[in-house]
Write a protein that holds these residues in place. Structure first.
Motif, PDB file in Angstrom:
ATOM      1  N   UNK A   1       0.824  -1.209   0.000  1.00 51.82           N
ATOM      2  CA  UNK A   1       0.000   0.000   0.000  1.00 51.82           C
ATOM      3  C   UNK A   1       0.861   1.263   0.000  1.00 51.82           C
ATOM      4  N   UNK A   2       1.964   1.246   0.764  1.00 55.25           N
ATOM      5  CA  UNK A   2       2.843   2.418   0.786  1.00 55.25           C
ATOM      6  C   UNK A   2       3.399   2.706  -0.609  1.00 55.25           C
ATOM      7  N   UNK A   3       3.786   1.662  -1.319  1.00 58.27           N
ATOM      8  CA  UNK A   3       4.271   1.857  -2.681  1.00 58.27           C
ATOM      9  C   UNK A   3       3.193   2.354  -3.618  1.00 58.27           C
ATOM     10  N   UNK A   4       1.974   1.809  -3.493  1.00 58.77           N
ATOM     11  CA  UNK A   4       0.874   2.251  -4.350  1.00 58.77           C
ATOM     12  C   UNK A   4       0.546   3.718  -4.121  1.00 58.77           C
ATOM     13  N   UNK A   5       0.584   4.159  -2.863  1.00 55.64           N
ATOM     14  CA  UNK A   5       0.263   5.556  -2.558  1.00 55.64           C
ATOM     15  C   UNK A   5       1.318   6.495  -3.133  1.00 55.64           C
ATOM     16  N   UNK A   6       2.588   6.212  -2.880  1.00 58.72           N
ATOM     17  CA  UNK A   6       3.644   7.107  -3.362  1.00 58.72           C
ATOM     18  C   UNK A   6       3.707   7.134  -4.889  1.00 58.72           C
ATOM     19  N   UNK A   7       3.553   5.981  -5.515  1.00 63.47           N
ATOM     20  CA  UNK A   7       3.602   5.948  -6.972  1.00 63.47           C
ATOM     21  C   UNK A   7       2.412   6.659  -7.598  1.00 63.47           C
ATOM     22  N   UNK A   8       1.238   6.564  -6.966  1.00 64.68           N
ATOM     23  CA  UNK A   8       0.055   7.236  -7.497  1.00 64.68           C
ATOM     24  C   UNK A   8       0.172   8.748  -7.367  1.00 64.68           C
ATOM     25  N   UNK A   9       0.647   9.214  -6.222  1.00 65.23           N
ATOM     26  CA  UNK A   9       0.729  10.656  -5.991  1.00 65.23           C
ATOM     27  C   UNK A   9       1.822  11.296  -6.844  1.00 65.23           C
TER      28      UNK A   9
ATOM     29  N   UNK B   1      -6.118  12.532  -7.955  1.00 61.09           N
ATOM     30  CA  UNK B   1      -4.752  13.052  -8.006  1.00 61.09           C
ATOM     31  C   UNK B   1      -3.995  12.558  -9.232  1.00 61.09           C
ATOM     32  N   UNK B   2      -4.422  11.440  -9.803  1.00 60.98           N
ATOM     33  CA  UNK B   2      -3.767  10.930 -11.010  1.00 60.98           C
ATOM     34  C   UNK B   2      -4.134  11.741 -12.251  1.00 60.98           C
ATOM     35  N   UNK B   3      -5.144  12.614 -12.161  1.00 63.76           N
ATOM     36  CA  UNK B   3      -5.640  13.335 -13.337  1.00 63.76           C
ATOM     37  C   UNK B   3      -4.913  14.641 -13.608  1.00 63.76           C
ATOM     38  N   UNK B   4      -3.970  15.027 -12.724  1.00 62.47           N
ATOM     39  CA  UNK B   4      -3.282  16.298 -12.909  1.00 62.47           C
ATOM     40  C   UNK B   4      -3.811  17.361 -11.972  1.00 62.47           C
ATOM     41  N   UNK B   5      -2.997  18.391 -11.736  1.00 66.52           N
ATOM     42  CA  UNK B   5      -3.317  19.406 -10.737  1.00 66.52           C
ATOM     43  C   UNK B   5      -4.579  20.185 -11.091  1.00 66.52           C
ATOM     44  N   UNK B   6      -4.701  20.634 -12.342  1.00 72.60           N
ATOM     45  CA  UNK B   6      -5.847  21.467 -12.720  1.00 72.60           C
ATOM     46  C   UNK B   6      -7.163  20.705 -12.591  1.00 72.60           C
TER      47      UNK B   6
ATOM     48  N   UNK C   1      -8.426  19.231  -2.117  1.00 72.03           N
ATOM     49  CA  UNK C   1      -7.362  20.061  -1.552  1.00 72.03           C
ATOM     50  C   UNK C   1      -6.054  19.296  -1.706  1.00 72.03           C
ATOM     51  N   UNK C   2      -5.316  19.612  -2.751  1.00 77.71           N
ATOM     52  CA  UNK C   2      -4.188  18.783  -3.170  1.00 77.71           C
ATOM     53  C   UNK C   2      -3.139  18.656  -2.078  1.00 77.71           C
ATOM     54  N   UNK C   3      -2.637  19.783  -1.562  1.00 80.35           N
ATOM     55  CA  UNK C   3      -1.549  19.737  -0.597  1.00 80.35           C
ATOM     56  C   UNK C   3      -1.946  18.974   0.666  1.00 80.35           C
ATOM     57  N   UNK C   4      -3.159  19.219   1.161  1.00 77.39           N
ATOM     58  CA  UNK C   4      -3.605  18.545   2.375  1.00 77.39           C
ATOM     59  C   UNK C   4      -3.737  17.047   2.168  1.00 77.39           C
ATOM     60  N   UNK C   5      -4.366  16.656   1.080  1.00 70.34           N
ATOM     61  CA  UNK C   5      -4.565  15.239   0.811  1.00 70.34           C
ATOM     62  C   UNK C   5      -3.245  14.534   0.551  1.00 70.34           C
ATOM     63  N   UNK C   6      -2.339  15.186  -0.169  1.00 67.80           N
ATOM     64  CA  UNK C   6      -1.035  14.580  -0.398  1.00 67.80           C
ATOM     65  C   UNK C   6      -0.284  14.381   0.906  1.00 67.80           C
TER      66      UNK C   6
ATOM     67  N   UNK D   1      -4.813  -4.528 -14.986  1.00 68.37           N
ATOM     68  CA  UNK D   1      -4.934  -3.630 -16.143  1.00 68.37           C
ATOM     69  C   UNK D   1      -5.701  -2.361 -15.786  1.00 68.37           C
ATOM     70  N   UNK D   2      -5.263  -1.730 -14.723  1.00 67.51           N
ATOM     71  CA  UNK D   2      -5.879  -0.484 -14.270  1.00 67.51           C
ATOM     72  C   UNK D   2      -5.025   0.699 -14.704  1.00 67.51           C
ATOM     73  N   UNK D   3      -5.612   1.893 -14.861  1.00 69.61           N
ATOM     74  CA  UNK D   3      -4.825   3.061 -15.255  1.00 69.61           C
ATOM     75  C   UNK D   3      -3.851   3.517 -14.181  1.00 69.61           C
ATOM     76  N   UNK D   4      -4.145   3.230 -12.922  1.00 73.88           N
ATOM     77  CA  UNK D   4      -3.257   3.581 -11.820  1.00 73.88           C
ATOM     78  C   UNK D   4      -2.959   2.374 -10.968  1.00 73.88           C
ATOM     79  N   UNK D   5      -2.205   2.594  -9.906  1.00 75.67           N
ATOM     80  CA  UNK D   5      -1.833   1.501  -9.020  1.00 75.67           C
ATOM     81  C   UNK D   5      -3.021   1.122  -8.137  1.00 75.67           C
ATOM     82  N   UNK D   6      -3.574  -0.099  -8.274  1.00 74.24           N
ATOM     83  CA  UNK D   6      -4.753  -0.493  -7.495  1.00 74.24           C
ATOM     84  C   UNK D   6      -4.377  -0.765  -6.043  1.00 74.24           C
ATOM     85  N   UNK D   7      -5.187  -0.282  -5.111  1.00 77.88           N
ATOM     86  CA  UNK D   7      -4.846  -0.390  -3.697  1.00 77.88           C
ATOM     87  C   UNK D   7      -4.983  -1.824  -3.184  1.00 77.88           C
TER      88      UNK D   7
END
Length: 363
Positions: free
Chosen positions: A94-102, A248-253, A261-266, A303-309
């Motif tokens: 899970x730690x790897x999935x979170x860091x890689x996703x963010x 968060x995987x979709x980009x900042x905008x 709230x990007x900074x708080x959630x990250x 086969x997910x677009x991001x790292x599945x938890x």
């Protein structure tokens, strides 16, 4: 309450009252298969040892049967070790999935970013400084706390050093910059651990060196308790923030437009990842490449677009529990679990680097 099925051109949705979810039969089957594999390896990990037990006997003991001696071997001697391997694998996955996703980088794992080495430095400082690695109150409480502080301080240092102006002109960090800074910080921390070993007595240095290879030999209920708490925290935070991670995987905008709230959630998510990786490291020592490989293997399988938890947690558990069982069943002398995962993770890291290089070349 109404239950209905809604079919679109691509996926079928299940609606139960106000709750709706997309049905993915293939993904569900793979997750169930991974859970079954993790459970099977968990039972096999209990079965192997100096006196091998039949798998059926292990299942009998776990369900309340067996003789007194068999219950002692399974429940008192081997079950805490297998449970520790399980929760450590879940935490690292899970730690790897979170860091890689963010950070949007498949190499952004705690062991690459230096978080694991920071936790190792803190734990080794306590274990060597108290003159009794793996024993006493300092080892069961002080070492996990020192590892947690070491991991947190390392994460803050890497983040501050990587802070700068992005290619878009905004101030912040990028995944590539964090990885490069993390590699440098990791090298400094590894040298710090080596220096501590040179200052320790021969007995303490030998015990610490065994721990640094990621060994489950000393795993017991005292080590399991903090690792289990950390794994619970990571699981709750990760699953509770699954939608945030997807945004968060979709980009900042796009993420800001969705009201995140990007900074708080990250900060919350990275904090949970650091807690999981640091306490897992304190429990058994640094187990390399699980946090790096687990999410990517899960992503390839599902086969997910991001790292599945959930998939990352299961793959992490499979890697650690499977490596622990293999270290005792396939080799003449028992190997530390970290050695087995490193033997697998090194080639996988090379595969990831070659794959990323080909993507860059093609683009």
């Amino acid at each position: 309450m109404t239950i209905s099925l809604e079919t679109t051109s691509r996926r079928r949705a299940l609606r139960v009252g106000p709750v709706s979810m997309v049905l993915r039969p293939a993904m569900t089957l793979i997750v169930v298969a991974l859970a079954a594999l993790a459970l099977a390896l968990f039972c096999l990990d209990i079965a192997v040892g100096e006196s091998h037990l039949p798998l059926g006997r292990v299942l009998d003991v776990l369900t309340g049967g067996g003789t007194h001696s068999q219950r002692f071997i399974v429940l008192e001697s081997r079950l805490p070790r297998a449970l520790t391997a399980l929760v450590v694998g879940v935490s690292l996955g899970l730690a790897g999935a979170i860091t890689q996703s963010i950070l949007h980088n498949p190499l952004a794992a705690p062991d690459i970013l230096g978080i694991t080495s920071g936790a190792s430095l803190g734990a080794v400082a306590v274990l060597v400084g108290t003159g009794g690695a793996g024993t006493g109150l300092a080892a069961t409480v002080g070492a996990p706390l020192a590892a947690l502080m070491g991991g947190l301080l390392t994460a803050v240092a890497v983040y501050l050093l990587a802070w700068g102006r992005n290619p878009t002109g905004e101030r912040g960090t990028t995944g590539l910059r964090l990885v490069l800074i993390g590699v440098g910080v990791n090298a400094l921390l590894v040298s710090g651990v080596s220096w501590l070993l040179t200052r320790a007595s021969s007995v303490d240095a030998q015990r610490a060196q065994l721990w640094l290879n990621g060994s489950l030999n000393t795993a017991d209920r005292a080590h399991l308790a903090p690792a289990g708490v950390a794994a619970t925290i990571v699981v709750l935070v990760a699953l509770g923030s699954a939608r945030t991670l997807a945004a968060l995987r979709l980009g900042a905008d796009t993420t800001r437009a969705l009201g995140v709230r990007i900074q708080t959630q990250q900060a919350v998510l990275i904090g949970a990842a650091v807690v999981g990786a640091s306490v897992a490291t304190a429990a058994v020592g640094p187990v390399g490449f699980v946090a790096l490989a687990g999410p990517q293997i899960a992503r390839l399988l599902l086969r997910t677009p991001g790292e599945p938890l959930i998939g990352s947690a299961l793959i992490g558990a499979i890697l650690v529990v499977g490596a622990d069982g293999a270290s005792r069943a396939l080799f003449p002398a028992e190997l530390p679990v970290g050695v087995v995962t490193a033997a697998f993770g090194g080639p996988f890291l090379l595969y990831m680097l070659v794959r990323m290089n080909r993507k860059v070349t093609l683009s």
